[in-house]
Scaffold this motif. Structure first.
Motif, PDB file in Angstrom:
ATOM      1  N   PHE A 175     -23.174 -64.844 -23.606  1.00 43.24           N
ATOM      2  CA  PHE A 175     -22.381 -63.871 -24.360  1.00 43.24           C
ATOM      3  C   PHE A 175     -20.907 -64.266 -24.407  1.00 43.24           C
ATOM      4  O   PHE A 175     -20.233 -64.039 -25.419  1.00 43.24           O
ATOM      5  N   ASN A 180     -32.509 -55.067 -20.925  1.00 42.19           N
ATOM      6  CA  ASN A 180     -31.049 -54.995 -20.997  1.00 42.19           C
ATOM      7  C   ASN A 180     -30.424 -56.239 -21.629  1.00 42.19           C
ATOM      8  O   ASN A 180     -29.446 -56.136 -22.385  1.00 42.19           O
ATOM      9  N   TYR A 181     -30.965 -57.409 -21.329  1.00 37.32           N
ATOM     10  CA  TYR A 181     -30.439 -58.624 -21.953  1.00 37.32           C
ATOM     11  C   TYR A 181     -30.648 -58.557 -23.466  1.00 37.32           C
ATOM     12  O   TYR A 181     -29.766 -58.927 -24.251  1.00 37.32           O
ATOM     13  N   LYS A 201     -30.844 -55.888 -25.308  1.00 40.26           N
ATOM     14  CA  LYS A 201     -29.893 -54.928 -25.871  1.00 40.26           C
ATOM     15  C   LYS A 201     -28.536 -55.591 -26.113  1.00 40.26           C
ATOM     16  O   LYS A 201     -27.876 -55.344 -27.139  1.00 40.26           O
ATOM     17  N   LYS A 202     -28.118 -56.443 -25.181  1.00 38.87           N
ATOM     18  CA  LYS A 202     -26.838 -57.137 -25.359  1.00 38.87           C
ATOM     19  C   LYS A 202     -26.885 -58.102 -26.537  1.00 38.87           C
ATOM     20  O   LYS A 202     -25.910 -58.223 -27.293  1.00 38.87           O
ATOM     21  N   ASN A 231     -26.684 -55.891 -29.705  1.00 38.32           N
ATOM     22  CA  ASN A 231     -25.337 -55.358 -29.928  1.00 38.32           C
ATOM     23  C   ASN A 231     -24.375 -56.441 -30.399  1.00 38.32           C
ATOM     24  O   ASN A 231     -23.507 -56.180 -31.253  1.00 38.32           O
TER      25      ASN A 231
END
Length: 321
Positions: A57, A93-94, A96-97, A100
């Protein structure tokens, strides 16, 4: 640049090869890069940059203007893992990042979901999005994939194009590293090569004879063709099944593997382990009409064609795709 996460893994490394074949050479590969996968699955491929999964990221923040497309195929795929925290971290969760970031930087996205989301199949195998909140997967892996599908559908902010792909039973080259999670065909080949015989799970369901349990087996070369199509299509966002559309028996798989190897069939049965017996799927078959409806018209490999190609052109000589 095209980003592929999980790039050293099975499906994603095949996708990198297919992208190279289509003259896409500015590929950024994201993974944790274990030596066995990197030296095998990514060897010889045209890759612009290797990015560690944990630093992705930060890298994207610096390079998003050059990124044309993201294939998010990285995930923990062990269906026998029951530590929910592992799946929450890597699959939910990864992802979702990634989502986003694609929203913020307006990057189109294809991500890997799974047919494991369908659980026992009591609600069928239709990829209608209205049924997704009702699905009941049979293990934490399936839960993690379904949780992300549900989350994605709930979002008001979405990438301008996105697609989630519910992979059914994918098989093919570049799964040498997967151990017990490799396809049945991979294990069948190695058993037959070593012993001249093959052991299949006995049925514990009165509706299915031994060896007549059925799966939708889909060849990885078809999977990557669909990925390429969606990258070029960039319309009709949503969640799609990705199987062959035709359920076949484990017996048919076994007999085709023997034939591809030129070995006389010799098949035994053992009880399905009690640890997975209660969550064992006896039938899966993808309804592929949704993908067809948006223009994907390429024919899928039959089980006979896929097994023969996989065994004779890859497994026999230990080759990679």
């Amino acid at each position: 640049m095209i980003v592929v996460t999980g790039a050293a893994g099975f499906i994603a490394s095949c996708l990198v090869s297919r992208l190279n074949a289509a003259n896409f050479n500015d590929i950024v590969v994201v993974d944790n890069f274990s030596v066995s996968k990197k030296e095998g699955n990514l060897k010889g491929k045209k890759i612009k940059e290797y990015v560690d999964r944990d630093g992705f990221f930060e890298w994207l923040d610096d390079n998003y203007e050059e990124v044309e497309f993201i294939f998010h195929l990285g995930a923990r795929t062990d269906t026998t893992e029951f530590n929910k925290d592992v799946f929450d971290l890597l699959n939910l969760n990864y992802s979702k990042k990634v989502w986003n970031a694609c929203c913020e930087y307006q990057i189109p996205l294809v991500y890997a979901s799974s047919a494991a989301t369908y659980g026992s199949g009591t609600l069928g195998y239709d990829d209608e999005e209205a049924t997704i909140p009702l699905l009941q997967p049979l293990n934490p892996y399936g839960d993690s994939k379904n949780d992300f599908d549900k989350w994605a559908l709930e979002q008001t902010a979405k990438p301008f194009f996105w697609a989630g792909l519910k992979f059914f039973n994918v098989y093919g080259p570049n799964e040498y590293h997967k151990g017990r999670m490799a396809s049945v065909i991979f294990h069948a080949y190695n058993q037959i090569k070593e012993k001249g015989s093959l052991t299949l799970f006995r049925s514990h369901n009165l509706d299915f004879a031994d060896g007549e349990q059925m799966r939708d087996f889909v060849y990885v070369k078809d999977v990557v063709e669909v990925c390429i199509f969606l990258m070029q299509h960039r319309k009709n966002s949503g969640i799609y099944n990705l199987g062959s559309g035709k359920a076949r028996t484990f017996m048919a798989l076994a007999l085709n593997t023997f034939e591809a190897m030129g070995v006389t069939p010799n098949i035994d049965f053992v009880d399905t382990p009690e640890s997975i017996r209660d969550t064992y799927q006896y039938f899966t078959e993808a309804n592929m009409s949704k993908l067809r409806s948006i223009g994907y018209d390429r024919e899928f490999y039959t089980l006979e064609e896929g097994v023969k190609d996989y065994v004779q052109n890859y497994l026999v000589e230990g080759k990679y795709y």
